[in-house]
Write a protein that holds these residues in place. Structure first.
Motif, PDB file in Angstrom:
ATOM      1  N   PRO A  11      24.338 -22.435  89.928  1.00 12.41           N
ATOM      2  CA  PRO A  11      24.355 -21.946  87.827  1.00 12.41           C
ATOM      3  C   PRO A  11      25.692 -21.182  87.519  1.00 12.41           C
ATOM      4  N   ILE A  12      25.267 -22.385  85.701  1.00 14.73           N
ATOM      5  CA  ILE A  12      26.154 -21.862  85.152  1.00 14.73           C
ATOM      6  C   ILE A  12      26.492 -20.840  84.468  1.00 14.73           C
ATOM      7  N   ASP A  13      27.715 -20.161  84.247  1.00 16.85           N
ATOM      8  CA  ASP A  13      27.673 -17.937  84.891  1.00 16.85           C
ATOM      9  C   ASP A  13      26.629 -17.768  83.750  1.00 16.85           C
ATOM     10  N   GLU A  14      26.462 -18.437  82.510  1.00 10.76           N
ATOM     11  CA  GLU A  14      25.499 -17.927  82.179  1.00 10.76           C
ATOM     12  C   GLU A  14      24.016 -17.795  82.348  1.00 10.76           C
ATOM     13  N   TRP A  15      23.472 -18.247  83.104  1.00  8.22           N
ATOM     14  CA  TRP A  15      21.887 -19.153  83.928  1.00  8.22           C
ATOM     15  C   TRP A  15      21.485 -17.265  83.642  1.00  8.22           C
ATOM     16  N   GLU A  16      22.027 -16.525  84.520  1.00  8.75           N
ATOM     17  CA  GLU A  16      20.615 -15.797  84.046  1.00  8.75           C
ATOM     18  C   GLU A  16      20.872 -14.578  83.552  1.00  8.75           C
ATOM     19  N   ASP A  17      21.524 -14.442  81.970  1.00  2.00           N
ATOM     20  CA  ASP A  17      21.425 -13.937  80.745  1.00  2.00           C
ATOM     21  C   ASP A  17      20.265 -14.563  80.405  1.00  2.00           C
ATOM     22  N   GLU A  18      20.414 -15.872  80.195  1.00  2.00           N
ATOM     23  CA  GLU A  18      19.217 -16.862  79.697  1.00  2.00           C
ATOM     24  C   GLU A  18      17.778 -16.394  80.011  1.00  2.00           C
ATOM     25  N   ALA A  19      18.124 -16.587  81.449  1.00  2.00           N
ATOM     26  CA  ALA A  19      16.004 -16.052  81.941  1.00  2.00           C
ATOM     27  C   ALA A  19      16.187 -14.778  81.698  1.00  2.00           C
ATOM     28  N   ALA A  20      16.770 -13.903  82.243  1.00  2.00           N
ATOM     29  CA  ALA A  20      16.165 -12.601  81.863  1.00  2.00           C
ATOM     30  C   ALA A  20      16.002 -12.322  80.520  1.00  2.00           C
ATOM     31  N   ALA A  21      16.643 -12.937  78.605  1.00  2.00           N
ATOM     32  CA  ALA A  21      16.038 -13.519  77.668  1.00  2.00           C
ATOM     33  C   ALA A  21      15.502 -13.862  77.685  1.00  2.00           C
ATOM     34  N   MET A  22      14.205 -15.364  79.067  1.00  2.00           N
ATOM     35  CA  MET A  22      13.549 -15.777  78.562  1.00  2.00           C
ATOM     36  C   MET A  22      11.891 -14.699  79.329  1.00  2.00           C
ATOM     37  N   GLY A  33      11.763 -12.296  90.028  1.00  2.00           N
ATOM     38  CA  GLY A  33      12.252 -12.972  89.385  1.00  2.00           C
ATOM     39  C   GLY A  33      13.041 -13.884  89.332  1.00  2.00           C
ATOM     40  N   LEU A  34      14.171 -13.220  88.581  1.00  2.00           N
ATOM     41  CA  LEU A  34      15.020 -13.131  89.058  1.00  2.00           C
ATOM     42  C   LEU A  34      15.789 -13.652  90.423  1.00  2.00           C
ATOM     43  N   ARG A  35      15.701 -12.847  91.621  1.00  2.00           N
ATOM     44  CA  ARG A  35      16.210 -12.347  92.581  1.00  2.00           C
ATOM     45  C   ARG A  35      15.806 -13.845  93.730  1.00  2.00           C
ATOM     46  N   MET A  36      14.838 -14.241  93.591  1.00  2.00           N
ATOM     47  CA  MET A  36      13.546 -15.034  93.485  1.00  2.00           C
ATOM     48  C   MET A  36      14.375 -16.371  93.431  1.00  2.00           C
ATOM     49  N   ALA A  37      14.698 -16.652  92.253  1.00  2.00           N
ATOM     50  CA  ALA A  37      15.512 -17.525  91.998  1.00  2.00           C
ATOM     51  C   ALA A  37      16.695 -18.024  92.181  1.00  2.00           C
ATOM     52  N   ARG A  38      17.370 -16.399  92.420  1.00  2.72           N
ATOM     53  CA  ARG A  38      18.299 -16.850  92.612  1.00  2.72           C
ATOM     54  C   ARG A  38      18.589 -17.217  94.351  1.00  2.72           C
ATOM     55  N   ASP A  39      17.421 -16.882  95.226  1.00  2.00           N
ATOM     56  CA  ASP A  39      17.307 -17.536  96.335  1.00  2.00           C
ATOM     57  C   ASP A  39      17.245 -19.025  96.241  1.00  2.00           C
ATOM     58  N   ALA A  40      16.242 -19.164  95.243  1.00  3.25           N
ATOM     59  CA  ALA A  40      15.815 -20.732  95.360  1.00  3.25           C
ATOM     60  C   ALA A  40      17.168 -22.106  95.343  1.00  3.25           C
ATOM     61  N   ILE A  41      17.897 -20.757  94.836  1.00  3.83           N
ATOM     62  CA  ILE A  41      18.972 -22.043  94.571  1.00  3.83           C
ATOM     63  C   ILE A  41      19.732 -22.318  95.777  1.00  3.83           C
TER      64      ILE A  41
END
Length: 80
Positions: A11-22, A33-41
């Protein structure tokens, strides 16, 4: 679990900030949702199996949504 022929997702460095904003302002648990996204990767990279992913989040999905209808349910997984 790792396949050296399979490209790894990084993931790009900014992905969590962008995901949190979304996810900001949604009625559901954005941390979940963010924890699941990290583990989906991690699943995509072969570092975590589908079954491990399903089991890791099953109780939290039930608490958040009242049901767990994700397609990751492994054969023989006990919902109880």
């Amino acid at each position: 679990m790792n396949d050296p022929q399979q490209p790894r997702l990084t993931p790009i460095d900014e992905w969590e900030d962008e995901a949190a904003a979304m996810l900001d302002g949604v009625e559901y648990d954005t941390d979940l949702g963010l924890r699941m996204a990290r583990d989906a990767i991690r699943v995509s990279n072969g570092e975590l199996s589908d079954a491990e992913f399903h089991e890791k989040y099953h109780e939290e999905i039930l608490a958040e949504f009242g049901e767990d209808e994700r397609p990751t349910k492994p054969e023989g997984f006990d919902d109880d």
